[in-house]
Design a protein around this motif. Sequence first.
Motif, PDB file in Angstrom:
ATOM      1  N   LEU A  49     -10.284  25.906 -25.655  1.00  9.14           N
ATOM      2  CA  LEU A  49     -11.073  25.173 -24.667  1.00  9.14           C
ATOM      3  C   LEU A  49     -10.352  25.262 -23.334  1.00  9.14           C
ATOM      4  N   SER A  50     -11.034  25.804 -22.333  1.00  9.63           N
ATOM      5  CA  SER A  50     -10.441  25.953 -21.017  1.00  9.63           C
ATOM      6  C   SER A  50     -10.414  24.590 -20.320  1.00  9.63           C
ATOM      7  N   ILE A  51      -9.215  24.063 -20.074  1.00 11.89           N
ATOM      8  CA  ILE A  51      -9.066  22.769 -19.420  1.00 11.89           C
ATOM      9  C   ILE A  51      -8.163  22.930 -18.201  1.00 11.89           C
ATOM     10  N   VAL A  52      -8.171  21.943 -17.336  1.00 15.13           N
ATOM     11  CA  VAL A  52      -7.316  21.942 -16.151  1.00 15.13           C
ATOM     12  C   VAL A  52      -6.489  20.664 -16.150  1.00 15.13           C
ATOM     13  N   ALA A  53      -5.415  20.675 -15.384  1.00 14.21           N
ATOM     14  CA  ALA A  53      -4.584  19.482 -15.233  1.00 14.21           C
ATOM     15  C   ALA A  53      -5.403  18.383 -14.564  1.00 14.21           C
ATOM     16  N   GLN A  54      -5.444  17.226 -15.180  1.00 12.44           N
ATOM     17  CA  GLN A  54      -6.257  16.123 -14.679  1.00 12.44           C
ATOM     18  C   GLN A  54      -5.482  15.276 -13.670  1.00 12.44           C
ATOM     19  N   PRO A  55      -6.145  14.794 -12.627  1.00 15.27           N
ATOM     20  CA  PRO A  55      -5.479  13.870 -11.701  1.00 15.27           C
ATOM     21  C   PRO A  55      -5.292  12.503 -12.353  1.00 15.27           C
ATOM     22  N   PHE A  56      -4.266  11.794 -11.932  1.00 10.29           N
ATOM     23  CA  PHE A  56      -4.106  10.412 -12.376  1.00 10.29           C
ATOM     24  C   PHE A  56      -5.250   9.578 -11.818  1.00 10.29           C
ATOM     25  N   LEU A  57      -5.692   8.610 -12.595  1.00 12.60           N
ATOM     26  CA  LEU A  57      -6.719   7.679 -12.121  1.00 12.60           C
ATOM     27  C   LEU A  57      -6.080   6.456 -11.469  1.00 12.60           C
ATOM     28  N   SER A  58      -4.929   6.055 -11.993  1.00 12.53           N
ATOM     29  CA  SER A  58      -4.131   5.008 -11.362  1.00 12.53           C
ATOM     30  C   SER A  58      -2.680   5.269 -11.740  1.00 12.53           C
ATOM     31  N   LEU A  59      -1.770   4.810 -10.888  1.00 11.00           N
ATOM     32  CA  LEU A  59      -0.362   5.128 -11.122  1.00 11.00           C
ATOM     33  C   LEU A  59       0.524   4.202 -10.308  1.00 11.00           C
ATOM     34  N   HIS A  60       1.560   3.685 -10.971  1.00 13.30           N
ATOM     35  CA  HIS A  60       2.636   2.986 -10.261  1.00 13.30           C
ATOM     36  C   HIS A  60       3.942   3.377 -10.935  1.00 13.30           C
ATOM     37  N   ALA A  61       4.948   3.729 -10.151  1.00 11.64           N
ATOM     38  CA  ALA A  61       6.243   4.113 -10.704  1.00 11.64           C
ATOM     39  C   ALA A  61       7.315   3.913  -9.647  1.00 11.64           C
ATOM     40  N   GLU A  62       8.520   3.551 -10.070  1.00  7.12           N
ATOM     41  CA  GLU A  62       9.634   3.314  -9.168  1.00  7.12           C
ATOM     42  C   GLU A  62      10.875   4.032  -9.686  1.00  7.12           C
ATOM     43  N   GLY A  63      11.603   4.688  -8.786  1.00  4.95           N
ATOM     44  CA  GLY A  63      12.817   5.395  -9.166  1.00  4.95           C
ATOM     45  C   GLY A  63      13.944   5.075  -8.200  1.00  4.95           C
ATOM     46  N   SER A  64      15.181   5.053  -8.733  1.00  5.05           N
ATOM     47  CA  SER A  64      16.325   4.718  -7.887  1.00  5.05           C
ATOM     48  C   SER A  64      17.538   5.523  -8.336  1.00  5.05           C
ATOM     49  N   SER A  65      18.553   5.542  -7.476  1.00  9.42           N
ATOM     50  CA  SER A  65      19.825   6.187  -7.787  1.00  9.42           C
ATOM     51  C   SER A  65      20.961   5.321  -7.269  1.00  9.42           C
ATOM     52  N   ARG A  66      22.151   5.574  -7.792  1.00  6.46           N
ATOM     53  CA  ARG A  66      23.320   4.811  -7.351  1.00  6.46           C
ATOM     54  C   ARG A  66      23.553   4.966  -5.850  1.00  6.46           C
ATOM     55  N   GLY A  67      23.227   6.141  -5.299  1.00 10.90           N
ATOM     56  CA  GLY A  67      23.544   6.424  -3.908  1.00 10.90           C
ATOM     57  C   GLY A  67      22.702   5.699  -2.879  1.00 10.90           C
ATOM     58  N   VAL A  68      21.558   5.092  -3.292  1.00  7.92           N
ATOM     59  CA  VAL A  68      20.688   4.441  -2.305  1.00  7.92           C
ATOM     60  C   VAL A  68      20.802   2.920  -2.363  1.00  7.92           C
ATOM     61  N   ASP A  69      21.901   2.432  -2.954  1.00 11.01           N
ATOM     62  CA  ASP A  69      22.237   1.008  -2.877  1.00 11.01           C
ATOM     63  C   ASP A  69      21.135   0.117  -3.464  1.00 11.01           C
ATOM     64  N   ASN A  70      20.669   0.480  -4.673  1.00 12.13           N
ATOM     65  CA  ASN A  70      19.687  -0.328  -5.413  1.00 12.13           C
ATOM     66  C   ASN A  70      18.323  -0.438  -4.731  1.00 12.13           C
ATOM     67  N   ASN A  71      18.026   0.469  -3.812  1.00  9.45           N
ATOM     68  CA  ASN A  71      16.670   0.560  -3.277  1.00  9.45           C
ATOM     69  C   ASN A  71      15.848   1.499  -4.165  1.00  9.45           C
ATOM     70  N   TRP A  72      14.512   1.425  -4.027  1.00 15.84           N
ATOM     71  CA  TRP A  72      13.634   2.145  -4.949  1.00 15.84           C
ATOM     72  C   TRP A  72      12.599   2.966  -4.179  1.00 15.84           C
ATOM     73  N   ALA A  73      12.408   4.209  -4.618  1.00 19.08           N
ATOM     74  CA  ALA A  73      11.253   5.006  -4.170  1.00 19.08           C
ATOM     75  C   ALA A  73      10.071   4.588  -5.023  1.00 19.08           C
ATOM     76  N   VAL A  74       8.917   4.403  -4.398  1.00 18.95           N
ATOM     77  CA  VAL A  74       7.779   3.823  -5.091  1.00 18.95           C
ATOM     78  C   VAL A  74       6.552   4.720  -4.979  1.00 18.95           C
ATOM     79  N   LEU A  75       5.976   5.051  -6.131  1.00 17.14           N
ATOM     80  CA  LEU A  75       4.669   5.714  -6.198  1.00 17.14           C
ATOM     81  C   LEU A  75       3.626   4.658  -6.510  1.00 17.14           C
ATOM     82  N   ASP A  76       2.531   4.644  -5.755  1.00 13.77           N
ATOM     83  CA  ASP A  76       1.460   3.688  -6.013  1.00 13.77           C
ATOM     84  C   ASP A  76       0.164   4.298  -5.544  1.00 13.77           C
ATOM     85  N   CYS A  77      -0.711   4.640  -6.476  1.00 11.59           N
ATOM     86  CA  CYS A  77      -1.981   5.276  -6.086  1.00 11.59           C
ATOM     87  C   CYS A  77      -3.088   4.825  -7.023  1.00 11.59           C
ATOM     88  N   GLN A  78      -4.322   5.013  -6.548  1.00 10.82           N
ATOM     89  CA  GLN A  78      -5.498   4.652  -7.361  1.00 10.82           C
ATOM     90  C   GLN A  78      -6.728   5.327  -6.795  1.00 10.82           C
TER      91      GLN A  78
END
Length: 291
Positions: free
Chosen positions: A262-291
């Motif tokens: 079955l020929s399929i394609v990569a589907q877009p997210f319908l909703s999404l929230h995610a946060e990522g951080s590293s030791r080097g950014v002093d406990n700040n977070w990069a944030v993904l938020d979409c809908q």
Amino acid sequence: MSELELSNWEVKKDFISYRSVYRKAVQEWDSVSSKEERILFMKEYDDVLFIRDSIIYPRIDVVLYQSLTNRQGIYETEGIVNKIEGDYIISVEKKDVNKLMHSRDLIDGLSAGLEANVEGIRYFKFLFSNNQSISSRINAACSAEITASYFYNQSNCRDDREVYISARSFFTLTTSVFGDKRQPRVEFKVWGKLRTGTFCRWKDYETTLAYQNITFSIMAWEVLNLIPLPKLYSYSLPDYAPTNDRLDLTWNQPIGSQVINLSIVAQPFLSLHAEGSSRGVDNNWAVLDCQ
């Protein structure tokens, strides 16, 4: 597997993955300081990476495929040889493996809007890398690939750090003489960059990484009585903050059922929230938020 487990597995199997070669290049890039050294570096690793704005990027960006393929981006399934080129998987029967020698030219033609019609070669677009970069903590429309970052500016080149988090929808492909099996998957990745003091050049580096508050919904497939039907899948992931340093921290899992022929394609997210951080950014977070 952890980074160490993957490395031990490669040694046991007498296998050198694309992942290992790229990580070796990342370590060597830090010592490149002259035009002559840069030319030699690219002569050695042009098949593995490219440079944009003095930052190196892998030619294969999906971590799962980095671990499964060899340096040439090749993996074999049941007598079919598959090669990752950009957003595509190119497949040939094992007897036609020499046709993969010019696979990058073929993909360049596809990217330019040209139709490829080479006997014995099939190609599948397994992801859509129209990466949408959004500023941290700002809502945006969802797509199949989204990236956010947080820049920690110390007003001193050597101390600058940035953490990134990305979300990607794609599928894996297993081909054989009996047909094609596609499995939708989702990957979240967190990684950090730092600026070196001498040249103020950004580079990937090993640091302590974490992600939290990841929730998303996406359409995939459920197979009932051999019939694939579209279905909404929603996930909420546990927070994860390992204590060891690494180049990247990933979550990568299949979504829904595998589909056959079955020929399929990569589907877009319908909703999404995610946060990522590293030791080097002093406990700040990069944030993904979409809908």
